[in-house]
Design an enzyme around this catalytic site. Structure first.
Site, PDB file in Angstrom:
ATOM      1  N   SER A 134      18.998  15.355   4.650  1.00 47.66           N
ATOM      2  CA  SER A 134      18.395  14.444   3.672  1.00 47.66           C
ATOM      3  C   SER A 134      19.078  14.593   2.328  1.00 47.66           C
ATOM      4  CB  SER A 134      16.904  14.766   3.516  1.00 47.66           C
ATOM      5  OG  SER A 134      16.334  14.061   2.423  1.00 47.66           O
ATOM      6  N   TYR A 147       9.927  19.911   2.046  1.00 47.20           N
ATOM      7  CA  TYR A 147      10.891  19.114   2.805  1.00 47.20           C
ATOM      8  C   TYR A 147      12.315  19.440   2.374  1.00 47.20           C
ATOM      9  CZ  TYR A 147      13.008  14.937   4.891  1.00 47.20           C
ATOM     10  OH  TYR A 147      13.777  14.067   5.631  1.00 47.20           O
ATOM     11  N   LYS A 151      15.464  21.041   4.656  1.00 45.42           N
ATOM     12  CA  LYS A 151      16.720  20.328   4.877  1.00 45.42           C
ATOM     13  C   LYS A 151      17.909  21.068   4.265  1.00 45.42           C
ATOM     14  CE  LYS A 151      15.156  16.800   7.220  1.00 45.42           C
ATOM     15  NZ  LYS A 151      15.541  16.565   8.624  1.00 45.42           N
TER      16      LYS A 151
END
Length: 242
Positions: A134, A147, A151
């Site tokens: 991401s 998150y 990533k």
């Protein structure tokens, strides 16, 4: 260069938007695709549409991953399964959500890489692995601490795996997409107060489509990318160039 005839490719997260787009594109180029997800029910639509072979498994369980993958011959892998986590700052983050993000996005991808790379090495024909990371791993995005951490860890796994598996002819890369308006992302990125300021900072000024993420993934799996490994490729409309 984009002929995947006689090549088996595993795609995790195949029931999702990006994963489904990857499955469709690979099948159109002749690949034997194994579509993996959490359940046979969730995979049924993409399997019916494309003829891909379903493979349910639990990425949070090493036993499940080992049982499903230890004897599975593959030439390519796309680690696309993901968990979006929550929108929270570091002071308010739910550690249980953080743990789940790491378990699926980072640990799960490593487990898949662990067992598929073993079969690639044993077969002696090389292969390619693409991890779907991401832009959150490349730039700071408010509210995305769990998150982003998961990533960023995945990008580190990409680089180390490229280093370690390269001598076996196995290439490992990441793609780092910007927002794709999937159901997972729409609850946050679809809000006017979020969407407007974000897109105003993006040179191309729009979110990506699922197909615009799938195409670079398939390129990185293909012989056209035969000398590309260890790369974390932004697919973000120029956002990270600011």
């Amino acid at each position: 260069m984009f002929d995947f005839t006689d090549r088996t490719v595993l795609v995790t997260g195949a029931s999702g938007g990006i994963g489904g787009a990857v499955v469709r594109l690979l099948v159109s180029h002749g690949a034997d695709v194994i579509a993996s997800g959490t359940s046979a029910e969730s995979l049924a639509p993409i399997v019916a549409e494309t003829g891909a072979r379903p493979l349910p498994l639990d990425l949070t369980s090493e036993d499940s991953v080992r049982e499903a993958l230890q004897d599975l011959p593959v030439r390519g892998v796309v680690n696309c399964a993901g968990f979006g986590g929550e929108i929270a700052n570091p002071a308010e983050t739910d550690i249980a959500v953080f743990d789940k993000a790491i378990a699926i996005n980072t640990r799960g991808a490593l487990l898949v890489t662990k067992y598929t790379s073993r079969t690639m090495i044993a077969a002696g024909r090389g292969g390619a692995i693409v991890n779907v990371s991401s832009q959150a791993a490349l730039v700071g995005l408010a509210g995305h601490v769990s998150y982003a951490a998961s990533k960023a860890g995945l990008d580190s796994i990409t680089r180390v795996s490229a280093l370690e598996l390269g001598p076996h002819g196995i290439r490992v890369n990441s793609v780092n997409p910007t927002v794709v308006m999937t159901p997972m992302s729409a609850f946050y990125w679809g809000r006017d107060e979020i969407q407007g300021p974000f897109l105003s900072q993006m040179p191309l000024g729009r979110y990506a489509t699922e197909e615009e993420i799938a195409a670079p993934i398939v390129f990185l799996l293909s012989d056209a990318a035969a000398m590309i490994s260890g790369v974390c490729l932004p697919i973000d409309g120029g956002y990270s160039s600011r």
